[in-house]
Design an enzyme around this catalytic site. Sequence first.
Site, PDB file in Angstrom:
ATOM      1  N   ARG A   1      -9.857 -11.352  -3.049  1.00 16.34           N
ATOM      2  CA  ARG A   1      -9.054 -11.262  -1.840  1.00 16.34           C
ATOM      3  C   ARG A   1      -9.154 -12.501  -0.971  1.00 16.34           C
ATOM      4  O   ARG A   1      -8.175 -13.153  -0.693  1.00 16.34           O
ATOM      5  CB  ARG A   1      -9.487 -10.035  -1.024  1.00 16.34           C
ATOM      6  CG  ARG A   1      -8.423  -9.580  -0.070  1.00 16.34           C
ATOM      7  CD  ARG A   1      -8.673  -8.168   0.399  1.00 16.34           C
ATOM      8  NE  ARG A   1      -8.906  -7.270  -0.720  1.00 16.34           N
ATOM      9  CZ  ARG A   1      -9.487  -6.081  -0.605  1.00 16.34           C
ATOM     10  NH1 ARG A   1      -9.894  -5.657   0.562  1.00 16.34           N
ATOM     11  NH2 ARG A   1      -9.640  -5.312  -1.664  1.00 16.34           N
TER      12      ARG A   1
ATOM     13  N   HIS B   1       0.506  -6.517  -7.143  1.00 16.75           N
ATOM     14  CA  HIS B   1      -0.409  -6.472  -5.997  1.00 16.75           C
ATOM     15  C   HIS B   1      -0.417  -5.071  -5.381  1.00 16.75           C
ATOM     16  O   HIS B   1       0.348  -4.791  -4.458  1.00 16.75           O
ATOM     17  CB  HIS B   1       0.046  -7.510  -4.967  1.00 16.75           C
ATOM     18  CG  HIS B   1      -1.008  -7.879  -3.963  1.00 16.75           C
ATOM     19  ND1 HIS B   1      -2.161  -8.538  -4.318  1.00 16.75           N
ATOM     20  CD2 HIS B   1      -1.090  -7.695  -2.628  1.00 16.75           C
ATOM     21  CE1 HIS B   1      -2.900  -8.745  -3.233  1.00 16.75           C
ATOM     22  NE2 HIS B   1      -2.272  -8.224  -2.194  1.00 16.75           N
TER      23      HIS B   1
ATOM     24  N   TYR C   1      15.048  -8.616   7.457  1.00 12.46           N
ATOM     25  CA  TYR C   1      15.948  -9.606   8.066  1.00 12.46           C
ATOM     26  C   TYR C   1      15.819 -10.984   7.432  1.00 12.46           C
ATOM     27  O   TYR C   1      16.747 -11.763   7.450  1.00 12.46           O
ATOM     28  CB  TYR C   1      15.647  -9.762   9.556  1.00 12.46           C
ATOM     29  CG  TYR C   1      15.811  -8.501  10.349  1.00 12.46           C
ATOM     30  CD1 TYR C   1      17.083  -7.926  10.494  1.00 12.46           C
ATOM     31  CD2 TYR C   1      14.732  -7.874  10.933  1.00 12.46           C
ATOM     32  CE1 TYR C   1      17.251  -6.758  11.219  1.00 12.46           C
ATOM     33  CE2 TYR C   1      14.891  -6.714  11.663  1.00 12.46           C
ATOM     34  CZ  TYR C   1      16.139  -6.147  11.796  1.00 12.46           C
ATOM     35  OH  TYR C   1      16.295  -5.001  12.507  1.00 12.46           O
TER      36      TYR C   1
END
Lengths: 843, 60
Positions: free
Chosen positions: A43, A89, A133
């Site tokens: 990570r 993931h 968006y």
Amino acid sequence: MAHRRDYNPEDILFPDQIITESDIIPEMKTALLDYAMSVIIDRALPDVRDGLKPVHRRILYTLHEDKLYSDRPFKKSATCVGDVLGKYHPHGDASVYDAMVRLAQNFSMRYMLVEGHGNFGSVDGDPPAAYRYTEARLSKISNEMIRDIDKDTVNWNPNFDETRKEPRVLPSRFPNLLVNGSQGIAVGMTTNIPPHNLTEVINACICVLDNPDAGLEDLMEHITGPDFPTRGIIMGRAGIRQAYATGRGKIVIRARAEFEEYGRDNRTRIIVSELPYMVKKRALIKKIADQVREKRLDGISDLRDESDKNGMRIVIELKRDANAQVVLNKLYAQTDMQSSFGVIMRALVDDQRQPKILTLREVLDEYLAFQEEVIRRRTQFDLKKAQERAHLLDGLIIAQDNIDEVIKIIRESYDDAKENLMNRFSLDDVQAQAILDMRLKALQGLDREKLIEERKTLQEKIEYYNKLLSDEEMLKGVLKDELTEIRDKFGDERYTEIQDVSGEVDMEDLIPVEDCVYTLTDLGYIKRLPVSEYSVQNRGGKGMKGMTYRDEDAVKTMFTCSTHDYLMFFTTRGRTYRVKGYEIPEGSRISKGTNIVNILPIEQGERVSAMIQVPDVEGEGYLCMVTRNGVIKRTLASVYKNIRKTGVYAINLDDDDDLICVKYTTGNEDLLIATRNGKSIRFNENDARPIGRTARGVKAITLKGDDTVIGMDVLKEGKTVLTISEIGNGKRCSVDKYSVQHRGGQGLKNYDIKKYGYVCSIEVVNEEDDLIVLSSGGKIIRLAIADIKETGGRDSKGVKAMKLDDNEKVMMAVAVPKMEDEEPADGETGADETAADENTAEE
Amino acid sequence: MDPHELWDTTMDPEQRTLRRVTLADAIAADAVFNLLMGEEVDPRREWIENNAKYVMNLDV
């Protein structure tokens, strides 16, 4: 009604079930180790080879799989995030989107790996728009991260559900770890690698390839330091060098600021155009505004953000009397306009098995070794492909040469044409199949030439590949060429300027060393004024207005020292605090100063009773304290070395006693203590043995009647003792006139108080210095000490030092170094008056 | 995971394995908790680095 249990609890204990026992200690250890290593490896830390954390790698690889290259249209970020989650993931969507957004921010990445379309956040700290968006695709330079990935250059892992394969590392054809940096917090360890300039890093790579013995000096010829996307200025090279040499170091970054004059009256304003890395503009402006409001930053009259599409522009307008450089220095010291970057070059090495702190050279070595492997594996892949094709071509050429026979064999075969061909021409399965797949068009003459030609080029390639694989130097040459190509294509000028600084950068260097007069009043108002502000007058003058304060207030302490010396404050409760001279706000000559409660955290009812200067807190010196009732206490100054902000106890005072004087001594000096009623005693400081911080102390002088101690000073050979009385008389005599006695006695006569007034002040002075005398009316006079002539006896009267009004008396007298430039007095006193006073004084 | 899968793997008394965590030495346990979850980072990092090779399950 209670529900009746209809079963026996014993029955559901399942006596036969499997229960294992485990002690909490090994249980904790394995659990935490699993967790910690998972976070460290999968990570938070980047791979040293491609500089990517798993989430970034998966984002880039997914975009590559979706063919979202820089020459293709953008695609909604939601699609990309969804693909990354679904394929590789199995974590939160926000973590993936946040990671992708960062790759597209031109203020986070020195070279962006993702090209964003829409609102991806700003240097103001605005959040990006939601992923429905915005749109994204790989940036141009990301092609170099991915390049050659399909040529078996890297190892692969199965994804979480083992339906796909993901690359363990990307080929990273440019040194991404150094170029874009990395920040991450794992368990028990973090990483913080600053971004660098691509051209510089690649030049350093080439330097290592050319000269395997290259040292840090050689590397730093190329990599001069980090290069932040937000530009800014790095202060000093020591931190950079340390970070590169050891993997850890602290780098100080400053905002770029310029002074600009504006308006009709040429006032100054500070224009900030670049910020330190990762500083958010809006938060910075808010912090400056808050500090201006809290009066922690002064001299600022207006603050505006005039940033627009052409760039950043923070405007800080200054007050008319403000010194622009001082304000700017304070901004650096007290806000994020100067921030430090703690470099920790930690990355995963050994194929992601081991976290390690790496030096610059080690990072480069790891990267270059990986690139050599990438090129080797790519060459092997190309070689294999070429050999296969060559083999096929060999078959086809045989078929071409014997085309009539081939056709004949095929026509005569029933379903075993392949086997027959293989037997006749000793071909293998692949070649025979290729012949069978030939189209009739290939029978024309031109195609045969083409085959021969292709076979020839293939042969050249195969020879080249074989040579490359066997020749280390040649392989390095290829690596160098490829890096150079990337450098020439994507390299650019450095953004961040690196400035040389001498010594450490801290607030102190920004403050001029200057001798100042520090005054502290009874009511606790403190003021600092440069010595140069006081001008010399003649002896006997009335003085000029020294300071305005409330009627009931009077100056209690006054001395001069440097702005870089420590001041120690001792309170009525016996506590002590310490600040640097420059921390005391500078006042004008007539201002009343700042209330001490703004500087020291003193409690209600607690007052400052003494203020002293301490030249060296680390040394072997002592602090000698004397109280009003004649108690002396001597303690090693270093005991007070680590005074907390909240202060510590310095002396245990009797209830009706006050600490009135504290001096710094070197360890074998004579002290002179004087009383109001004209007594004085001289003894060696060793008469009072050093004691602990909170002890009470021992008797210094036996006081008679209502007598009190008014002062103490350290006697130095060649100096003179100056006694000033309350009615303004001054007397000066040699140090030798005071003979050494033992501590605790009544002392000797110092001054005739019946004739010349109570003793107000005593001080050991230099003849060359000036004296500043302060009256209860708030007037100050400065005169040359030499004007008070040295007299033979201890008890002589002396001369008039200051003329006083009725009911006025001398509060304080203090010696200050003489000024080089003696200006005429600008006080209220005329020359005639002064002359007249002189006559009266010397009658 | 569907309910029946949860039953088969984790809930079924015939199949499941329960682990009983015991506390043999409270002082030693306290020391371990301090090392692994306390405020001081340096000893923890050292411990992780020394024990990294014994890691069994990585959550990839």
